[in-house]
Scaffold this active site. Structure first.
Site, PDB file in Angstrom:
ATOM      1  N   HIS A  58      22.450  32.858  34.602  1.00 15.68           N
ATOM      2  CA  HIS A  58      23.846  32.586  34.784  1.00 15.68           C
ATOM      3  C   HIS A  58      24.263  33.351  35.808  1.00 15.68           C
ATOM      4  O   HIS A  58      24.908  32.785  36.839  1.00 15.68           O
ATOM      5  CB  HIS A  58      24.678  32.744  33.389  1.00 15.68           C
ATOM      6  CG  HIS A  58      26.077  32.459  33.389  1.00 15.68           C
ATOM      7  ND1 HIS A  58      26.786  31.603  33.115  1.00 15.68           N
ATOM      8  CD2 HIS A  58      26.934  33.489  34.265  1.00 15.68           C
ATOM      9  CE1 HIS A  58      28.121  31.792  33.215  1.00 15.68           C
ATOM     10  NE2 HIS A  58      28.168  32.971  33.741  1.00 15.68           N
ATOM     11  N   GLU A  59      24.192  34.709  36.050  1.00 15.93           N
ATOM     12  CA  GLU A  59      24.745  35.562  36.798  1.00 15.93           C
ATOM     13  C   GLU A  59      24.058  35.571  38.153  1.00 15.93           C
ATOM     14  O   GLU A  59      24.650  35.725  39.168  1.00 15.93           O
ATOM     15  CB  GLU A  59      24.551  37.313  36.192  1.00 15.93           C
ATOM     16  CG  GLU A  59      25.192  37.553  35.056  1.00 15.93           C
ATOM     17  CD  GLU A  59      26.869  36.996  35.100  1.00 15.93           C
ATOM     18  OE1 GLU A  59      27.439  37.290  36.351  1.00 15.93           O
ATOM     19  OE2 GLU A  59      27.441  36.974  33.910  1.00 15.93           O
ATOM     20  N   HIS A  62      25.776  32.818  40.033  1.00 12.79           N
ATOM     21  CA  HIS A  62      26.777  33.324  40.765  1.00 12.79           C
ATOM     22  C   HIS A  62      26.339  34.109  42.210  1.00 12.79           C
ATOM     23  O   HIS A  62      26.986  33.730  43.109  1.00 12.79           O
ATOM     24  CB  HIS A  62      27.677  34.292  39.768  1.00 12.79           C
ATOM     25  CG  HIS A  62      28.493  33.899  38.762  1.00 12.79           C
ATOM     26  ND1 HIS A  62      29.294  32.818  38.835  1.00 12.79           N
ATOM     27  CD2 HIS A  62      28.428  34.142  37.607  1.00 12.79           C
ATOM     28  CE1 HIS A  62      29.706  32.512  37.889  1.00 12.79           C
ATOM     29  NE2 HIS A  62      29.259  33.444  36.663  1.00 12.79           N
ATOM     30  N   ASP A 161      34.834  33.318  34.406  1.00 17.48           N
ATOM     31  CA  ASP A 161      34.498  32.207  35.339  1.00 17.48           C
ATOM     32  C   ASP A 161      35.817  31.226  35.253  1.00 17.48           C
ATOM     33  O   ASP A 161      36.373  30.890  36.568  1.00 17.48           O
ATOM     34  CB  ASP A 161      33.205  31.376  35.067  1.00 17.48           C
ATOM     35  CG  ASP A 161      32.171  32.151  35.064  1.00 17.48           C
ATOM     36  OD1 ASP A 161      32.167  33.489  35.771  1.00 17.48           O
ATOM     37  OD2 ASP A 161      31.116  31.944  34.868  1.00 17.48           O
TER      38      ASP A 161
END
Length: 357
Positions: A58-59, A62, A161
């Site tokens: 997930h990170e 980003h 987010d």
């Protein structure tokens, strides 16, 4: 972040694990072992590791999107409440910020699709209420967690987010600082609701998340206001020019005398030619109070390779220099390499307060 340890790098981004994450793993393993035996302990441990692998992806989502806009991600830190990707800056273009913010949840959607369509995972109704039940299907539980991550991260609680998307949308219609303040206040209200829910039965993790959101929202709001004020300001505006300095070959006893006769927190270390060599902090000297250390040279404890700027450097660049790893001060050096003074975090804060109109 203090108390975090590196476990490797991915495309230039350092992966770090906070010590509290290891405490979480130990707690979950021991609790499962005590309640249901070794099989439950091993299964739950593997499940938590799989969940945090999804968090890392997930990170990295980003970070990958941020890289497309020329923004680096120095590190990602794993915490018990999730992951934290530290971007070197947030793009001021609202559309870019939206794309970076939604890239993380988009990765979790992809993971859910892979688990569902490739591995045949079934997300059953009520799966989120039985995540701790090791007898439930492993992949089904993991698929459910990824849906939860999508839903949770899109809550408009800045700086999560969804909160960043909210701030970016507001920035399309108002000043960025005002948008940040509105998003931060909204995030703090949501954090208060999270905290109340956690206290009345939602669990201690919700309270921890609430505290994190509340404090982070306030910090982001202050940072945005400071950066707005920094437009047009220069390093010389917050430059400390009155100070005591020490030399690399001076003994720590000399530094002790300087500490006792001044209120400085940092002491520039200058060579006999007046060149900047590093910074000696009051903290590092106080950590070695024993008499046997007094004859050590200052060079043994000074911090080297600190950022340096010129007096004309934009204040925003100075603020960026303090972002990330521990930097006690930034040296200010003129074009002839002559040391003119330094800027520390305390003086930045004082400049921020006294420069407000």
């Amino acid at each position: 972040m203090n108390w975090s340890y590196s476990i490797g790098k991915v495309r230039g981004t350092e992966l770090r694990v906070h010590i509290t994450f290891f405490i979480l793993l130990i707690w979950i393993t021991v609790a499962a072992w005590t309640a249901d035996g070794m099989q439950a302990a091993v299964t739950n441990l593997l499940f938590i590791l799989a969940v945090f692998a999804c968090v890392v992806l997930h990170e990295l989502g980003h970070a990958t999107m941020a890289a497309r806009f020329g923004v680096k991600t120095p590190d990602i830190t794993l915490l018990p409440i999730g992951g934290l990707a530290r971007l070197e800056r947030i793009p001021e273009n609202p559309k870019q910020e939206i794309l970076i913010a939604v890239a993380g949840p988009a990765v979790n959607v992809v993971i859910w699709l892979v688990l569902t369509l490739v591995l045949g995972a079934v997300t059953q109704q009520g799966a989120l209420q039985s995540l701790e039940d090791y007898t439930q299907n492993f992949w089904g539980r993991l698929a459910a967690v990824n849906l939860l991550l999508v839903a949770f991260n899109l809550i408009p609680a800045f700086p999560m987010d969804g909160g960043r998307v909210f701030r970016a949308v507001l920035a399309l219609f108002m000043d960025r600082v005002k948008a940040t303040q509105v998003a931060a206040r909204t995030g703090q209200v949501i954090a208060f609701l999270f905290g109340y829910w956690g206290l009345v039965g939602g669990g201690p993790i919700l309270v921890l998340i609430a505290v994190f959101i509340f404090l982070a929202a306030g910090a982001e709001s202050s940072d945005a206001t400071m950066r707005s004020l920094a437009h047009g300001a220069r390093a010389r505006d917050a430059l400390i020019t009155s100070y005591l300095s020490v030399a690399p070959d001076d003994t720590l006893q000399t530094a002790v005398n300087a500490i006792l006769h001044s209120s400085q927190s940092e002491f520039p270390v200058l060579t006999p030619e007046g060149r900047f060599a590093g910074i000696l902090t009051r903290e590092s000297v106080m950590a070695h109070p024993e008499p046997e250390h007094r004859q050590q040279p200052v060079s043994a404890l000074m911090i080297r390779d600190l950022p340096s700027v010129t007096p004309e450097t934009e204040m925003e660049t100075v603020l960026d220099a303090f972002t990330g790893k521990y930097v006690p001060a930034v040296a200010v050096i003129d074009r002839t390499d002559r040391f003119m003074g330094y800027i520390n975090r305390e003086n930045i804060g004082e400049w921020f307060i006294l420069s407000r109109k």
